[in-house]
Design an enzyme around this catalytic site. Structure first.
Site, short mmCIF file in Angstrom:
data_model
loop_
_atom_site.label_atom_id
_atom_site.label_comp_id
_atom_site.label_asym_id
_atom_site.label_seq_id
_atom_site.Cartn_x
_atom_site.Cartn_y
_atom_site.Cartn_z
N HIS A 139 0.82 -1.21 0.00
CA HIS A 139 0.00 0.00 0.00
C HIS A 139 0.86 1.27 0.00
CE1 HIS A 139 -3.67 2.09 0.09
NE2 HIS A 139 -4.34 1.35 0.94
N SER A 140 2.13 1.16 0.34
CA SER A 140 3.00 2.33 0.33
C SER A 140 3.21 2.85 -1.09
CB SER A 140 4.37 1.99 0.94
OG SER A 140 5.00 0.96 0.20
#
Length: 506
Positions: A139-140
């Site tokens: 998700h980064s």
């Protein structure tokens, strides 16, 4: 070298062994009749020729010394596709339930931070004859909207596999090799921090105006004495608000999107209101049958996009609002109105605060502290003892608007697989696809919600939709909507037996 924003990096700092912070998708693909060749090898060759079209596939992390600042993205010139793209085969009979259990296990493991943060799995052996593709990425580097943008460059809009121009050779002024030098990293950290502080100072006038406008919106939302308040307190405690393990459960359902849009319009809401009301009813029933439904209404944490129209950058631009699920209201019509009012009130405030919420706030020197606090929170009793801010995460992601094809096969389904966390063990994410279906992905900690219970909750979501269909129309003279049946697929997977449902406590 590209610095992560504070929000992007937070998904790295909050990651623990129990809480992998990657999002995923489960795709079902209809292969053309008579197709020959090895689909896995063809798929891998196609991805090899398109790696340069999506930066998330070719970049990896380089951490700052002592975690004094956010890490940076650097290009990886040695990508091992045999590691990133893997082949699996389901055992007979190859049911959808088996596939969901496999995806739950694959979703449980952390991504290797020494490599680009993504993996793909080509899964064969389905009784339907379809091929499944499971993809996960950290998700980064990607949120729901930018993931959809990545899908557009990796997949085709016709059965013909399009040819793309080869990547151009980049001439680098500095050869960083496998990792960056310490001096370069410190210099980059200082430059990035200075840029963040300068941007923050420039934002202050706009922030003051946004906060003032949001305050006006909140003041206009005040309710009369006796009416249901729009301001929400802390959420009640439920079995979902505990520390979790790294093991996952996953279940999915598909519903026809046009019928849901028509239903929402008829009963005075939106598709998002329909989804929230379905979740409200299903969760209330699930907890009530276990004698664990609190008297206070459940509260949902709902991600909202801050992305502007046409922005396809591969980063996170999202905030979170809380929505009243009104589970304390027995009447579905009144509950539906309360949910819609709460959702619209929250979105109105976010619209005014958008310039502030999207700000990249520097936290120089703090990454190591955030990681330590995340580990402490998960491995202590804090998630159980502290009052929860929300009981469940419910996300609605706009998916691709057109039919997609993958290596010549038509993509029939596009299920989201998301992130549970300590104190929020259940995540229900929905995603539209091709304007024809709305796909639900139920992702949870397996200790909190087993595979059988995930299937049970999926069944309750379908039952909740039937309740909403029986609501009276808010339009004078409008006819009741036809029942919304489960979305048909070209080749339906083998039927599965749902988990046994426990009887309501006397």
């Amino acid at each position: 070298m590209d610095h992560l924003s504070t929000l992007d990096a937070s998904f790295l700092h909050l990651e623990t062994p129990e809480t992998p912070m990657h999002v995923g998708s489960l795709l079902l693909v209809d292969l053309p009749p008579g197709r020959k060749g090895d689909y896995y090898e063809d798929f891998k060759a196609m991805i090899a020729g398109r790696l340069h079209l999506a930066s998330i596939l070719t970049r990896k992390l380089a951490s700052m010394p002592f975690d004094l600042a956010e890490p940076v993205w650097i290009e990886d010139d040695d990508i091992d596709l045999d590691y990133h793209i893997r082949s699996l085969v389901l055992r007979r009979p190859g049911s959808m339930a088996q596939l969901e259990a496999l995806v739950a296990r694959l979703h449980s493991s952390l991504l290797d931070r020494s490599r680009p943060l993504w993996e793909m799995y080509v899964i064969e052996g389905l009784a339907s004859g379809q091929v499944a593709l499971y993809f996960k990425a950290h998700h980064s580097g990607v949120d729901g909207k930018s993931a959809t943008e990545m899908m557009k460059v990796l997949y085709d809009t016709s059965p013909e596999v399009r040819q793309v121009p080869p990547p151009r050779r980049h001439r680098r002024q500095k050869n960083y090799g496998y990792q960056l030098g310490v001096a370069e990293m410190i210099q980059a950290a200082l430059s990035n921090s200075a840029r963040q502080y300068r941007a923050l100072a420039e934002l202050l006038p706009a922030a003051a105006r946004a906060i003032g406008a949001a305050g006006n919106v909140v003041s206009r939302q005040r309710t009369k004495p006796g009416e249901r308040p729009l301001a929400l307190g802390m959420a009640p405690r439920t079995p979902f608000n505990v520390s979790i393990t790294n093991q996952r459960s996953f279940a999915s359902i598909s519903l026809p999107f046009p019928e849901l849009k028509a239903l929402g319009k008829r009963v005075g809401g939106t598709v998002n209101t329909i989804v929230m009301a379905m979740c409200s009813s299903a969760l209330a029933r699930f907890l009530k049958e276990r004698d664990e439904l609190p008297r206070e209404p459940l509260i949902a944490a709902v991600p909202v996009s801050l992305r502007t129209e046409g922005d396809g950058s591969m980063n996170n631009q999202v905030s979170m609002v809380r929505v009243d699920l009104a589970t304390d209201i027995a009447d579905m019509a009144e509950r539906f109105k309360a949910i819609h009012a709460s959702s619209e009130a929250a979105k109105a405030v976010v619209r005014e605060l958008k310039p502030v919420l999207g700000a990249d706030v520097p936290i120089t020197g703090a990454p190591w502290l955030i990681s330590s606090m995340a580990s402490l929170y998960g491995r202590s009793t804090l998630a159980r003892d502290l009052p929860p801010t929300a009981n469940v995460t419910i996300s609605n992601v706009p998916g691709p608007a057109h039919q997609l094809y993958i290596c010549g096969g038509a993509m029939a389904s596009f299920y989201p697989v998301s992130i549970p966390y300590h104190g929020a063990a259940l995540n229900i994410t929905v995603q539209s696809y091709a304007g024809r279906v709305l796909e639900f992905g139920i992702t949870s900690c397996r200790r909190v919600l087993s595979q059988d219970e995930a299937h049970e909750l999926a069944g309750y979501l379908k039952d909740a939709l039937k309740e909403i269909e029986r609501l009276p129309s808010v339009q004078a003279g409008a006819a009741p909507s036809a029942p919304v049946a489960a979305a048909p697929t070209k080749k339906a997977p083998a039927a599965r037996k749902s988990g046994s449902r426990r009887k309501a406590a006397a």
